[in-house]
Design a protein around this motif. Structure first.
Motif, PDB file in Angstrom:
ATOM      1  N   UNK A   2     -10.994  15.646  -7.269  1.00  0.00           N
ATOM      2  CA  UNK A   2      -9.853  15.956  -6.420  1.00  0.00           C
ATOM      3  C   UNK A   2     -10.327  16.254  -5.020  1.00  0.00           C
ATOM      4  N   UNK A   3      -9.817  15.518  -4.079  1.00  0.00           N
ATOM      5  CA  UNK A   3     -10.165  15.763  -2.687  1.00  0.00           C
ATOM      6  C   UNK A   3      -8.923  15.513  -1.881  1.00  0.00           C
ATOM      7  N   UNK A   4      -9.024  15.767  -0.605  1.00  0.00           N
ATOM      8  CA  UNK A   4      -7.839  15.568   0.224  1.00  0.00           C
ATOM      9  C   UNK A   4      -7.764  14.152   0.781  1.00  0.00           C
ATOM     10  N   UNK A   5      -8.696  13.266   0.366  1.00  0.00           N
ATOM     11  CA  UNK A   5      -8.637  11.879   0.855  1.00  0.00           C
ATOM     12  C   UNK A   5      -7.375  11.197   0.320  1.00  0.00           C
ATOM     13  N   UNK A   6      -6.644  10.556   1.205  1.00  0.00           N
ATOM     14  CA  UNK A   6      -5.482   9.775   0.786  1.00  0.00           C
ATOM     15  C   UNK A   6      -5.567   8.397   1.426  1.00  0.00           C
ATOM     16  N   UNK A   7      -5.685   7.402   0.570  1.00  0.00           N
ATOM     17  CA  UNK A   7      -5.711   6.018   1.043  1.00  0.00           C
ATOM     18  C   UNK A   7      -4.359   5.376   0.807  1.00  0.00           C
ATOM     19  N   UNK A   8      -4.228   4.133   1.232  1.00  0.00           N
ATOM     20  CA  UNK A   8      -2.956   3.449   0.998  1.00  0.00           C
ATOM     21  C   UNK A   8      -3.140   1.941   0.909  1.00  0.00           C
ATOM     22  N   UNK A   9      -2.218   1.346   0.144  1.00  0.00           N
ATOM     23  CA  UNK A   9      -2.110  -0.099   0.037  1.00  0.00           C
ATOM     24  C   UNK A   9      -0.750  -0.427   0.649  1.00  0.00           C
ATOM     25  N   UNK A  10      -0.713  -1.367   1.590  1.00  0.00           N
ATOM     26  CA  UNK A  10       0.527  -1.600   2.333  1.00  0.00           C
ATOM     27  C   UNK A  10       0.902  -3.076   2.373  1.00  0.00           C
ATOM     28  N   UNK A  11       1.241  -3.656   1.205  1.00  0.00           N
ATOM     29  CA  UNK A  11       1.568  -5.090   1.198  1.00  0.00           C
ATOM     30  C   UNK A  11       2.854  -5.409   1.960  1.00  0.00           C
ATOM     31  N   UNK A  12       2.826  -6.537   2.646  1.00  0.00           N
ATOM     32  CA  UNK A  12       4.036  -7.089   3.258  1.00  0.00           C
ATOM     33  C   UNK A  12       4.579  -8.151   2.307  1.00  0.00           C
ATOM     34  N   UNK A  13       5.822  -8.001   1.864  1.00  0.00           N
ATOM     35  CA  UNK A  13       6.354  -8.977   0.895  1.00  0.00           C
ATOM     36  C   UNK A  13       6.862 -10.239   1.582  1.00  0.00           C
ATOM     37  N   UNK A  35     -13.854   8.939  -3.405  1.00  0.00           N
ATOM     38  CA  UNK A  35     -13.829  10.280  -2.805  1.00  0.00           C
ATOM     39  C   UNK A  35     -13.018  11.251  -3.663  1.00  0.00           C
ATOM     40  N   UNK A  36     -12.560  10.796  -4.829  1.00  0.00           N
ATOM     41  CA  UNK A  36     -11.751  11.655  -5.696  1.00  0.00           C
ATOM     42  C   UNK A  36     -10.341  11.844  -5.164  1.00  0.00           C
ATOM     43  N   UNK A  37      -9.911  10.940  -4.297  1.00  0.00           N
ATOM     44  CA  UNK A  37      -8.606  11.091  -3.645  1.00  0.00           C
ATOM     45  C   UNK A  37      -7.513  10.241  -4.263  1.00  0.00           C
ATOM     46  N   UNK A  38      -6.367  10.233  -3.589  1.00  0.00           N
ATOM     47  CA  UNK A  38      -5.173   9.537  -4.074  1.00  0.00           C
ATOM     48  C   UNK A  38      -4.967   8.230  -3.305  1.00  0.00           C
ATOM     49  N   UNK A  39      -4.185   7.352  -3.916  1.00  0.00           N
ATOM     50  CA  UNK A  39      -3.851   6.066  -3.293  1.00  0.00           C
ATOM     51  C   UNK A  39      -2.327   5.920  -3.251  1.00  0.00           C
ATOM     52  N   UNK A  40      -1.772   5.809  -2.064  1.00  0.00           N
ATOM     53  CA  UNK A  40      -0.329   5.632  -1.909  1.00  0.00           C
ATOM     54  C   UNK A  40      -0.018   4.151  -1.743  1.00  0.00           C
TER      55      UNK A  40
END
Ligand code: GLU
Ligand code: ZN
Length: 319
Positions: A2-13, A35-40
């Motif tokens: 658990x870490x505060x890293x937050x990544x993201x995937x941002x597909x354009x449809x 990094x033990x973080x989340x993926x939005x």
């Protein structure tokens, strides 16, 4: 964990997701997970003229097939007009934007000819206007966009591409944050939404490097903390051109339909990023301990027909 890293995937449809998109998503996903973080997940569907039916499902199915699972509900960009408008209003209050009535033709006629690979620079025709000119401009009946007044060009340290300094005044100039047809431009929506999702690291294709200084100006103007940025080289076909959504042979849906295993796709992509000594089947989770941003080659990855064939995909057309 658990870490505060937050990544993201941002597909354009705007079409089917291809191996180039998948490679970038894999890097973004692994960086956050390592990094033990989340993926939005965010569906970038504000460019309504380019949307394709079924493309949202295609993107979601493709990511799930590869095992690139996200946390929480996806954020749908088109549902956030209120938040995007609030950001525009804040920029107006600070007089950082002005109404621009130029047509594309006006801008091309007034701008000096760009050199190869350069953007047309907005010539500043409407830059004398204050944001408070809005009622007058509206009364004129001409459609208008909102442009952000560029006063400096923030440099940034890209985690893959290294130090970047693009002179925005010579390349692009004042940029559109609200389209004359109505609705937020990409630059504004991406900043507002990345901030709303708490994103701490943006990882995307290196065609978006020139957007980053613009986005940094918007983070500052809106009083938001910017994320870190990493831009990954694109995937090219054997013809040297970047993969496009029209190259059906490299679509995840085509590979899936042909019975290619997702682990074979991940193995090829991981090898291309320098994380495997040779191409072999591997799961997304197995790649987490192997993730290394520094191992990714700084040059584009050329996808050959032979590589597709080795994955068990016999394509008809060109890659
Ligand atoms: N939606 C964009 C794309 O699919 C990515 C934008 C971004 O990552 O900032 O190309
Ligand atoms: Zn103008």
């Amino acid at each position: 964990m658990g870490s505060s890293a937050i990544g993201r995937l941002a597909p354009s449809p705007t079409g089917g997701q291809h191996l180039g998109n998948a490679r970038t998503y894999l890097v973004a996903w692994l960086s956050a997970r390592a990094a033990g973080g989340a993926v939005k997940l965010r569906v970038e569907d504000i460019d309504s003229a380019r949307l394709r039916p079924g493309a949202v499902e295609d993107a979601l199915v493709g990511l799930a097939w590869l095992g690139l699972h996200h946390d929480g509900e996806p954020l749908v960009q088109s549902a956030r007009l209120v938040q995007h408008e609030a950001a525009l209003e804040a920029l107006k209050r600070a007089d950082l934007v002005y109404p621009c009535t130029c047509t594309r033709g006006d801008i091309l006629a007034a701008a000096s000819a760009p050199h190869a690979g350069e953007e047309v620079t907005y010539p500043g025709t409407c830059a004398h206007r204050r944001a408070s000119a809005e009622p007058d401009v509206r009364a004129s009946g001409k459609p208008f966009a909102w442009r952000f007044r560029v006063s400096r060009s923030p440099a940034f340290a890209d985690r893959v591409a290294g130090p970047q300094h693009i002179d925005l005044t010579r390349s692009g100039g004042d940029f559109v944050v609200w389209k004359n047809a109505g609705g937020p431009a990409y630059q504004l929506a991406v900043v507002v939404d990345d901030a709303a999702q708490g994103v701490t690291e943006v990882i995307r294709g290196d065609d978006l490097i020139p957007s980053t200084p613009r986005q940094l100006l918007l983070y500052e103007a809106l009083g938001l903390a910017p994320p870190s940025f990493a831009h990954v080289p694109l995937v090219l076909g054997e013809d040297g051109k970047r993969l496009a959504k029209r190259n059906n042979d490299t679509h995840l849906s085509a590979l899936r339909a042909a019975g290619v295993r997702p682990e074979a796709v991940l193995g090829l992509l991981a090898w291309s990023c320098g994380w495997l000594p040779d191409v072999r089947e591997v799961s997304a989770a197995e790649l987490v301990p192997r993730f290394d941003l520094g191992a990714i080659p700084r040059t584009p990855f050329v996808l050959t027909r032979e590589m597709l064939r080795k994955m068990g995909f016999t394509a008809s057309g060109a890659t």
